[in-house]
Design an enzyme around this catalytic site. Structure first.
Site, mmCIF file in Angstrom:
data_model
loop_
_atom_site.group_PDB
_atom_site.id
_atom_site.type_symbol
_atom_site.label_atom_id
_atom_site.label_comp_id
_atom_site.label_asym_id
_atom_site.label_seq_id
_atom_site.Cartn_x
_atom_site.Cartn_y
_atom_site.Cartn_z
ATOM 1 N N MET A 165 0.688 -1.337 -0.498
ATOM 2 C CA MET A 165 0.287 -0.302 0.507
ATOM 3 C C MET A 165 0.906 1.184 -0.030
ATOM 4 O O MET A 165 0.486 1.727 1.003
ATOM 5 C CB MET A 165 -0.976 0.151 0.927
ATOM 6 C CG MET A 165 -2.396 0.843 1.022
ATOM 7 S SD MET A 165 -2.894 0.877 -0.217
ATOM 8 C CE MET A 165 -3.941 0.097 -0.134
ATOM 9 N N GLY A 166 1.682 1.109 -0.703
ATOM 10 C CA GLY A 166 2.293 2.549 -0.940
ATOM 11 C C GLY A 166 2.093 3.279 -2.288
ATOM 12 O O GLY A 166 0.565 3.089 -2.251
ATOM 13 N N ARG A 167 3.036 4.141 -3.123
ATOM 14 C CA ARG A 167 2.110 4.800 -3.467
ATOM 15 C C ARG A 167 1.136 4.383 -4.981
ATOM 16 O O ARG A 167 0.287 4.430 -5.325
ATOM 17 C CB ARG A 167 3.261 6.378 -4.794
ATOM 18 C CG ARG A 167 3.826 7.258 -3.559
ATOM 19 C CD ARG A 167 4.759 7.458 -3.826
ATOM 20 N NE ARG A 167 6.160 6.521 -4.083
ATOM 21 C CZ ARG A 167 7.352 6.548 -3.384
ATOM 22 N NH1 ARG A 167 7.362 7.175 -2.756
ATOM 23 N NH2 ARG A 167 7.947 5.296 -3.276
ATOM 24 N N GLU A 170 13.418 -11.977 -16.337
ATOM 25 C CA GLU A 170 13.908 -10.777 -17.483
ATOM 26 C C GLU A 170 15.124 -10.793 -18.488
ATOM 27 O O GLU A 170 15.883 -10.802 -17.751
ATOM 28 C CB GLU A 170 13.041 -9.707 -16.618
ATOM 29 C CG GLU A 170 11.670 -9.515 -16.474
ATOM 30 C CD GLU A 170 11.334 -8.349 -16.305
ATOM 31 O OE1 GLU A 170 12.084 -7.188 -16.768
ATOM 32 O OE2 GLU A 170 10.465 -8.087 -15.076
ATOM 33 N N HIS A 204 7.283 -5.259 -19.254
ATOM 34 C CA HIS A 204 7.705 -4.525 -18.016
ATOM 35 C C HIS A 204 7.604 -3.044 -18.963
ATOM 36 O O HIS A 204 8.338 -2.313 -19.312
ATOM 37 C CB HIS A 204 8.766 -4.540 -17.519
ATOM 38 C CG HIS A 204 9.336 -4.362 -16.709
ATOM 39 N ND1 HIS A 204 10.648 -4.854 -15.750
ATOM 40 C CD2 HIS A 204 9.212 -2.638 -15.904
ATOM 41 C CE1 HIS A 204 10.677 -3.718 -14.234
ATOM 42 N NE2 HIS A 204 10.080 -3.316 -14.647
ATOM 43 N N ARG A 235 7.902 -6.663 -9.590
ATOM 44 C CA ARG A 235 9.094 -7.537 -9.439
ATOM 45 C C ARG A 235 8.969 -8.802 -9.721
ATOM 46 O O ARG A 235 7.941 -9.455 -9.323
ATOM 47 C CB ARG A 235 9.770 -7.056 -8.682
ATOM 48 C CG ARG A 235 10.758 -5.705 -8.336
ATOM 49 C CD ARG A 235 11.485 -5.486 -9.654
ATOM 50 N NE ARG A 235 12.403 -3.767 -9.739
ATOM 51 C CZ ARG A 235 11.808 -2.892 -10.134
ATOM 52 N NH1 ARG A 235 10.507 -3.420 -11.146
ATOM 53 N NH2 ARG A 235 12.363 -2.150 -10.630
ATOM 54 N N THR A 254 2.808 -6.144 -11.919
ATOM 55 C CA THR A 254 3.392 -5.267 -12.061
ATOM 56 C C THR A 254 4.634 -4.654 -10.938
ATOM 57 O O THR A 254 5.218 -3.154 -11.543
ATOM 58 C CB THR A 254 2.685 -3.561 -12.159
ATOM 59 O OG1 THR A 254 1.544 -3.394 -11.110
ATOM 60 C CG2 THR A 254 1.149 -3.530 -13.127
HETATM 61 C C1 GLV Z 1 10.267 -0.410 -12.917
HETATM 62 O O1 GLV Z 1 10.292 -1.162 -12.857
HETATM 63 C C2 GLV Z 1 10.805 1.051 -12.204
HETATM 64 O O2 GLV Z 1 10.902 0.206 -11.130
HETATM 65 O O3 GLV Z 1 10.587 2.253 -12.043
HETATM 66 C C1 GLV Z 2 6.250 3.287 -5.414
HETATM 67 O O1 GLV Z 2 6.278 4.585 -5.791
HETATM 68 C C2 GLV Z 2 5.279 2.925 -4.152
HETATM 69 O O2 GLV Z 2 5.708 3.264 -3.047
HETATM 70 O O3 GLV Z 2 4.143 1.639 -4.880
#
Ligand code: GLV
Ligand code: GLV
Length: 329
Positions: free
Chosen positions: A157-159, A269, A287, A240, A238
């Site tokens: 629950m980050g950005r 990858e 990606h 890793r 989306t």
């Molecule tokens: C892409 O995968 C990023 O971490 O910006």
């Molecule tokens: C990335 O920006 C995150 O905090 O989810």
């Protein structure tokens, strides 16, 4: 004195490099789109004051050693920085910057694009029409899953997790999340509910991953986790690739233990598990989470600004180890 040299390991959007150009630095951009080889990276980093790296570039102590003691900053053109040994950088007084915020909406869009594409079988529908073999509307043809009313489980629950939560709520989904710590602010602001991981796995109709790759999240979604999920569920990644045990995912999809998956990232990858290529119920993207023009220009600008600041001894907001700018003893 020659100007400080910035080595950029890949061609980026030129507009984003404007801060570097304005600062009058010596800018060495490797004019290629493919990943730099390790030997070339070690050689061209030598004597650089700043490195602009990508997630395919391993930044470890050997690279820092090869670069030399004049190196001030490694600015990673990505929000994730699992390619970087941040502790090694800190030990050597090298700042590390990433590109938060500017790719949040783009990545959340990609998660949702995959979610809807899997749920509504967009790939199979396109293939049928493009094959010329479509014989007309049929009541039972390529029926998918409804998104409204479904439960969206977010791991992280980050950005980006929050941005996906807002999309899910907009589509009428119930949104649950799991995070290393409970986020009461997100709960109050968005109306999402915290769930322990086991509970999240068992109740989600769509499980979407938005966690960084760490020792704690590697293979978080393994065979045991997949076995807890509903057979009607969809997995979206989306974040890793190594957060998911790809072989276990192939097995779960192939045996109907899981309904479908939308993957933007892969465990090794650019290699993709051959089993994934044979499955009809997956949508695979190379990606592309941050791959919009505006996000990519903004990412280049963020790394450029962090480099210019660091070379002036200033710590940009997106520096991950601000302690390297601490007053010297
Ligand atoms: C892409 O995968 C990023 O971490 O910006
Ligand atoms: C990335 O920006 C995150 O905090 O989810």
């Amino acid at each position: 004195m020659p100007e400080p040299r910035v080595f950029v390991t890949r061609r980026l959007f030129e507009a984003g490099l404007a801060p570097l150009r304005r600062a009058g630095l010596e800018i060495d951009v490797r004019p290629a789109d493919d990943p730099i080889g390790r030997d070339e990276l070690l050689a061209r980093a030598r004597g650089a004051h700043a490195l602009v790296t990508l997630l395919t570039d391993r930044v470890d102590d050997a690279l820092l050693e090869a670069a030399g003691p004049q190196l001030r900053i490694v600015a990673n053109y990505a929000v994730g920085y699992d390619n970087i040994d941040v502790a090694a950088c800190t030990r050597r007084g090298v700042a590390v910057a990433n590109t938060p915020d500017v790719l949040t909406e783009a990545t959340a869009d990609q998660a949702f694009a995959l979610l809807l594409a899997v749920a509504r079988r967009v790939r199979e529908g396109h293939a049928l029409v493009a094959s010329g073999g479509w014989s007309g509307w049929q009541p039972m043809q390529l029926v998918g899953r409804e998104v409204g009313g479904a439960t969206l489980g977010l791991v992280g629950m980050g950005r980006i997790g929050r941005a996906v939560a807002r999309r899910g709520l907009g589509f009428g989904m119930t949104v649950l999340y799991h995070n290393c710590r409970r986020d009461e602010q997100a709960e109050a602001e968005l109306g999402v509910r915290y769930a322990p991981l086991d509970n999240l796995l068992a109740t989600s109709d769509v499980l979407s991953l938005h966690t960084p790759l760490t020792d704690a999240t590697r293979h978080l979604v393994d065979a045991a986790a997949l076995a807890r999920m509903k057979p009607t569920a969809i997995l979206i990644n989306t974040a890793r690739g190594p957060v998911v045990d790809e072989a276990a995912l192939v097995e779960a999809l192939a045996t109907g233990r899981l309904w479908g998956a939308g993957l933007d990232v892969f465990e090794h990858e650019p290699e993709v598990h051959p089993g994934l290529l044979e499955l009809p119920n997956v949508v695979l993207a190379p990606h592309l989470g941050s791959a919009t023009t505006s996000a990519r220009v903004a990412m280049a600008r963020l790394v450029s600004e962090a480099v210019v600041a660091a070379l002036e001894g200033v710590c940009a907001a997106n520096v991950l180890n601000p302690e390297v700018f601490g007053t010297p003893t």
